[in-house]
Design an enzyme around this catalytic site. Structure first.
Site, PDB file in Angstrom:
ATOM      1  N   GLY A  28       0.817  -1.195   0.000  1.00 24.39           N
ATOM      2  CA  GLY A  28       0.000   0.000   0.000  1.00 24.39           C
ATOM      3  C   GLY A  28       0.855   1.251   0.000  1.00 24.39           C
TER       4      GLY A  28
ATOM      5  N   GLU B 161      -3.056  -3.885  -5.543  1.00 28.88           N
ATOM      6  CA  GLU B 161      -4.233  -3.032  -5.642  1.00 28.88           C
ATOM      7  C   GLU B 161      -3.813  -1.609  -5.999  1.00 28.88           C
ATOM      8  OE1 GLU B 161      -6.518  -1.319  -1.758  1.00 28.88           O
ATOM      9  OE2 GLU B 161      -6.606  -3.459  -2.094  1.00 28.88           O
TER      10      GLU B 161
END
Length: 424
Positions: A207, A230
C-alpha cells in the site's frame, strides 16, 4: 461528445439519484463542486465512492441536507460524515464492489469521472484510477466527464469511448499528488524486518505510506521481483530503474506491473503515462484471490490498527468509529497465503503516537475484524517478526507479546495468564 459548462453538465443529476464519484488522484472536483452548488434545488442525492481527494463539501453544512454519503471507504475528508447521520459505510471487499453495480444491488444513475482527452479513435483514459470506476461507467445510466490533458494515458482496461459520455467539461490542472514522506525511525526498523522476508522472484503487493516505501528501499539487492497490487506509489520507481522489478517470474501478465490505481507524486504519473509496462485493471481482477494466488511467492504487506492476542486483526475501525475500510486486505492476505511460497504480512508500529499498545488482549468493543485469526500469518513490528500460522492460542499470545513494546509486555503477559487460567 458534448462539451458544456460545469453547471450544465451536473444538471443531469436529479433529486433521488445515486451518483458515483471516481476517486484517488482522479477525483473530478470541478464536477463535484458544481453539483454541490446546486444543493438548494436538489434533495436526497446519494453519493457513492471509495477514497476521494478534496474537501468533500457535500458532507458539510449546509450542503449535507441535500446529499447523503454512502461510502465503501472512510478517508480523512469524509470520516466524520461516515460516522454521523449524514453518511454511512458499507463493509465489503474491494474485489466485490463491482457486484453492487453489475447486479443492480446499488444501481447507478450518474457517474462523475476525470479522463484524458480522446485519442484519434475516440477513446479517453481513466488515468490512474480504474479500480471500481470501470464497472461504474459500464453500468451507470449517464456518464459525466471532466476532460483534462494532464491525466496520464494508462495502458490496460481503463478506457471509455466518447460515445458513452453523456456530457463533458474541460479542465487543465494537475491531478492530485502526494510527495513521498520521510519515514520515521520506527518505520525504518519495521521495513528492514519485512524486507528480510522477501525472496528473489517474489510478487509484491503493498500500500501507500512509510512502511511499504521503506520495505522497497531495502530491496536494492534483490532480483526478479514482480508487482501485482491493488495500488502502488513512488517506492517502486528506483527498483524499476535499477532493473530489480522485472516481473519475469510472474505467472499472471509476465513482465507487467498490474494494479488498479496509483497515487503518488507527479514523477509517478509521468512514469505511468503511456507506459505499456504498467497494466491497469479493475479491482475485480487485481484483487481476485484466484488470480493473485497464481503468481509465485506473493508477498502481501498490509497494516493494522490493533491486533489481539489470538491474532485477530482490526485494520479499519477504532472501536465503533469507522476509520478507513475493509479494502483489499483480505483479498491479498488470502491470495498470498495460497500462493506457492507466498507470505501474508501485517506490519505496524508496536504503539500508537500516544504510546498505546497496538497489540492488545482484546479488540476494542465494537471493533471490526478485518482479517480473522485463521487467516493471519506474519506479524511485524519494530521489535521483530513472528509467524502465527499453525500456532495455538497460547503460542500466539507468547509470540505477539515478544514483539510488543517493552512498556506493555508485562501487562499483556498478565492478561494472557488470566486468559489461560480463567481466573482473575
Amino acid at each position: 461528445m458534448k462539451i458544456v459548462s460545469a453547471a450544465e453538465a451536473v444538471s443531469f443529476v436529479e433529486s433521488g439519484n445515486r451518483v458515483f464519484f471516481q476517486g484517488a488522484a482522479m477525483t473530478p472536483n470541478i464536477l463535484i463542486d458544481a453539483l454541490v452548488d446546486r444543493h438548494k434545488e436538489l434533495k436526497a442525492v446519494e453519493i457513492f465512492h471509495i477514497h476521494t481527494e478534496g474537501s468533500a463539501r457535500y458532507t458539510q453544512p449546509p450542503y449535507r441536507d441535500s446529499f447523503c454519503l454512502n461510502s465503501c471507504f472512510a478517508a480523512g475528508n469524509v470520516r466524520d460524515a461516515v460516522n454521523s447521520e449524514y453518511g454511512a459505510y458499507i463493509p465489503i471487499f474491494l474485489s466485490e464492489i463491482h457486484v453492487l453495480f453489475r447486479k443492480n444491488i446499488l444501481p447507478l444513475d450518474v457517474a462523475f469521472i476525470q479522463v484524458s482527452p480522446p485519442d484519434k479513435h475516440g477513446f479517453c483514459s481513466l488515468g490512474a484510477s480504474v479500480d471500481i470506476t470501470l464497472p461504474a461507467i459500464q453500468t451507470a445510466k449517464k456518464v459525466i466527464a471532466q476532460i483534462n490533458p494532464q491525466v496520464p494515458r494508462t495502458h490496460g482496461d481503463g478506457i471509455i469511448h466518447v460515445s458513452r459520455i453523456t456530457a463533458a467539461v474541460e479542465a487543465n490542472a494537475p491531478i492530485f499528488s502526494h510527495a513521498p514522506v520521510a519515514p520515521s525511525e520506527i518505520e525504518k526498523q519495521i521495513g528492514k524486518h519485512v524486507a528480510e522476508l522477501i525472496e528473489d522472484g517474489a510478487t509484491l503487493q503493498m500500500g501507500i505510506g512509510g512502511i511499504p516505501n521503506v520495505v522497497l528501499n531495502n530491496l536494492m539487492n534483490h532480483k526478479r521481483l514482480g508487482i501485482h497490487t491493488e495500488m502502488f506509489s513512488d517506492g517502486v520507481l528506483p527498483l524499476i530503474e535499477k532493473g530489480i522489478i522485472t516481473g519475469e517470474e510472474k505467472e499472471v501478465k509476465t513482465g507487467k506491473i498490474v494494479t488498479c490505481f496509483a497515487l503518488g507524486s507527479s514523477a509517478l504519473y509521468d512514469f505511468i503515462d503511456d507506459n505499456p509496462v504498467v497494466h491497469f485493471k479493475e479491482a475485480a481482477y487485481t484483487n481476485d484471490t484466484a488470480i493473485i494466488r497464481r503468481n509465485p511467492k506473493v508477498t502481501a504487506i498490509n497494516s493494522a490498527i490493533e491486533i489481539d492476542l489470538t491474532g485477530q486483526v482490526c485494520a479499519d475501525t477504532i472501536g465503533t468509529y469507522q476509520y478507513s475500510g475493509v479494502g483489499g486486505q483480505m483479498d491479498f492476505i488470502r491470495g498470498a497465503s495460497l500462493s506457492e511460497g507466498g507470505k501474508a504480512i501485517i506490519a505496524m508500529p508496536s504503539v500508537t503516537a500516544k504510546g498505546i499498545s497496538k497489540i492488545v488482549p482484546n479488540l476494542r468493543e465494537g471493533a471490526g475484524v478485518t482479517t480473522t485469526r485463521a487467516h493471519v500469518h506474519y506479524i511485524a513490528t519494530e521489535y521483530g517478526v513472528v509467524n502465527l500460522y499453525g500456532k495455538n492460542l497460547k503460542q500466539r499470545a507468547k509470540a505477539l507479546i515478544s514483539i510488543a513494546h517493552p512498556d506493555h509486555r508485562q501487562e499483556l503477559e498478565k492478561e494472557a495468564y488470566y486468559r489461560i487460567n480463567k481466573t482473575r
